[in-house]
Write an enzyme that holds these catalytic residues in place. Structure first.
Site, PDB file in Angstrom:
ATOM      1  N   ARG A 161      33.987  32.633  45.242  1.00  0.00           N
ATOM      2  CA  ARG A 161      34.740  33.716  45.351  1.00  0.00           C
ATOM      3  C   ARG A 161      34.358  34.764  44.032  1.00  0.00           C
ATOM      4  O   ARG A 161      34.608  34.411  42.813  1.00  0.00           O
ATOM      5  CB  ARG A 161      36.419  33.606  45.462  1.00  0.00           C
ATOM      6  CG  ARG A 161      37.197  34.894  45.315  1.00  0.00           C
ATOM      7  CD  ARG A 161      38.548  34.833  45.547  1.00  0.00           C
ATOM      8  NE  ARG A 161      39.411  34.122  44.692  1.00  0.00           N
ATOM      9  CZ  ARG A 161      40.813  33.955  44.341  1.00  0.00           C
ATOM     10  NH1 ARG A 161      41.392  34.820  45.716  1.00  0.00           N
ATOM     11  NH2 ARG A 161      41.302  33.556  43.793  1.00  0.00           N
ATOM     12  N   ASP A 445      48.167  32.380  38.427  1.00  0.00           N
ATOM     13  CA  ASP A 445      46.886  32.868  38.074  1.00  0.00           C
ATOM     14  C   ASP A 445      47.272  34.447  38.013  1.00  0.00           C
ATOM     15  O   ASP A 445      48.535  34.833  37.828  1.00  0.00           O
ATOM     16  CB  ASP A 445      46.001  32.717  39.184  1.00  0.00           C
ATOM     17  CG  ASP A 445      46.479  33.064  40.546  1.00  0.00           C
ATOM     18  OD1 ASP A 445      47.338  34.142  40.677  1.00  0.00           O
ATOM     19  OD2 ASP A 445      45.604  32.788  41.474  1.00  0.00           O
TER      20      ASP A 445
END
Length: 529
Positions: A161, A445
């Site tokens: 990613r 996160d």
């Protein structure tokens, strides 16, 4: 190469990644596509202005033909991506790389984005770690323990990613302008590791974050096509899964798959960023789009059910995988009761997803791989996926996706304090180089930190009264709570005064300023060396 300038320090082995050939390759992509990237970011701002002025989101009339055409499909699943029942996610540090690949998961989402703090050394070392993993030369020692890949065992398929279109890599300049972080992360991995992946019978695969329109997907598709041309790799070798984690993208799922159809590996329900995007897009619209405190918003809320069920139906209609989202709960090896609760919640989450037709789902910790595997095994059996479940029973309107006001739950002082506490702890860790952080038995996160600060901004600007105390959420109240929560954290072992001072300053900027920062990582990155 004369106009490519590296301003970051050259550390051990960086010359293996930042070679003239690799930099020339990524610079070519940057020069050809960065202008379009910047135009698309301007289009985001124009759409936001329309929403703030009273506009709404809907399925696009100009792409109706794409949605209604039953004839097109995405490419067939690529080698290593046929069975994705368990995917583990995490940053690209050396220890996580080894643990994720050894975890027993089918796929590892190697994350340069929300789970990775973009310190220069993290960005380049991440590329080294991935290349070393593919060469099976990676190892790591910590606390007297050695970590290494298990020999002669099938490892998880690596899916990278890169950072989103909105981010730049400030340590590398092309023609005096910072690099697109998306192109930089993608390009370096593709240059160094695409052939390595192909040699192992897999391919260069990617997760694409934060997109807001099918035109942004078209840009990625053009980058893929050009990159394959430049390195002589056949068209369609790249496969990409798009995270549907912005509110506008939920209305363009068909179109996003269509634009990437030669390179598509499906869609993912990026639930935490999706919640952040819901708040961000309609933050000025009063209580119509007001959510309760974040821990009260579950995947059973009507607007979230509409989003996930539409994703499964859209994907399977086009032959694409539908991948479920992250359960934030993480196990505890020290507290049996905490561990029991976490496993029960993860099991319930994965049971709902597998029952809805998802082909697989995410976990953030190796200890959760077996429970996710067990749940999906019970539904899939020997089948690799549920592509045959077309979910023709699902019918989702624009109004269903927009039904935020139907979400049950309160806004309390405890919820406000939790948002402040989590954001402070996360931002301090992020500034210190850690992008995925266990806080109060949840994996946090950048996406979950975004929810915390954007909710507070929205509550302040809507004069929200706390359900338990009756107090109105104001800047003064939040500043007092920041000071009180900091004082609690200060008493904990390992408190770093410098990092928390930066975290508090940054949090006040992104939660209390009248001007709403689109992403907290942008001003945070500006503070990084």
């Amino acid at each position: 190469m004369a106009s490519v300038e590296i301003t970051g320090p050259s550390l051990d082995r960086f010359d293996e990644i930042l070679t003239p050939e690799a930099l020339g390759f990524v610079a070519t992509l940057q020069r050809e596509f960065d202008g379009r990237r910047r135009e698309l970011l301007e289009a985001r701002q124009a759409r936001q202005a329309e929403l703030s002025a009273g506009g709404t989101l809907d399925f696009l009339p100009e792409t109706k033909a794409v949605r209604e055409d039953d004839s097109w499909r995405v490419a067939a699943p690529a080698p290593g991506l046929e069975d994705r029942r368990v995917e583990i996610t995490g940053p690209v540090d050396r220890k996580m790389t080894i643990n994720a690949l050894n975890s027993g998961a089918k796929v590892w989402l190697a994350d340069f984005e929300d789970a990775n703090s973009p310190l220069w050394e993290n960005v380049v070392n991440g590329q080294l770690n991935l290349r070393d993993a593919l060469d099976r030369t990676i190892d790591f020692e910590s606390g007297g323990k050695r970590y290494a890949l298990r020999p002669d065992e099938e490892l998880a398929t690596i899916v990278v990613r890169p950072r989103g279109w909105h981010l730049t890599e400030k340590h590398v300049l092309v023609d005096g302008r910072p690099f697109s972080a998306s192109i930089f992360d993608f390009g370096l991995y593709f240059f160094h590791s695409a052939q390595r992946q192909l040699d192992k019978g897999r391919g260069p695969y990617f997760y694409l974050p934060k997109m807001e329109s099918h035109l942004e997907a078209r840009l990625w598709n053009d980058v893929f096509t050009r990159a394959q041309e430049l390195l002589g790799i056949p068209h369609g070798t790249i496969r990409a899964t798009v995270l549907i984690e912005t509110y506008p993208a939920a209305f363009e799922m068909d179109e996003i798959l269509y634009e990437l159809r030669d390179h598509s590996a499906g869609l993912n329900a990026g639930r935490w960023d999706y919640l952040f995007s819901v708040i961000k897009k309609f933050r000025t619209r009063g209580r119509e789009f007001l959510l309760p405190e974040r821990n009260a918003v579950t995947m059973t809320a009507p607007f979230m059910r509409a989003y996930t069920e539409l994703l499964v139906r859209t994907c399977h209609r086009r032959g694409a995988h539908a991948i479920g989202g992250m359960a934030a709960f993480i196990p505890s090896r020290r507290d049996p009761e905490v561990n029991k609760v976490a496993l029960e919640k993860v099991r319930a989450d994965k049971t709902r997803e597998s029952g809805d037709g998802f082909d697989g789902s995410w976990v953030a910790h190796p200890d959760l791989v077996p429970i996710c595997q067990e749940v999906f095994d019970s539904v899939l059996g020997e089948k690799p996926n549920q592509l045959d479940r077309l979910r023709e029973d699902v019918s989702v309107s624009a109004g269903d996706l927009l039904s935020v006001s139907k979400t049950p739950g309160d806004i309390t002082e405890a919820g406000l304090r939790n948002n402040v506490d989590v954001a402070l702890r996360y931002l301090a860790a992020w500034m210190g180089g850690s992008g995925a952080v266990a806080i109060h038995n949840l994996m946090e996160d950048a996406a979950t930190a975004e929810i915390s600060r954007s909710q507070i901004w929205q509550w302040i600007h809507n004069d929200i009264e706390l359900a338990d105390t009756g107090e109105v959420v104001t800047k003064a109240l939040v500043e007092r709570i920041i000071a009180e929560e900091l004082e609690k954290i200060r008493k904990e072992p390992g408190f770093d005064a410098s990092l928390y001072e930066q975290a508090a300053e940054l949090f006040k900027e992104v939660a209390l300023d009248d001007d709403f920062a689109d992403f907290l990582t942008t001003p945070a990155y500006a503070r990084m060396p």
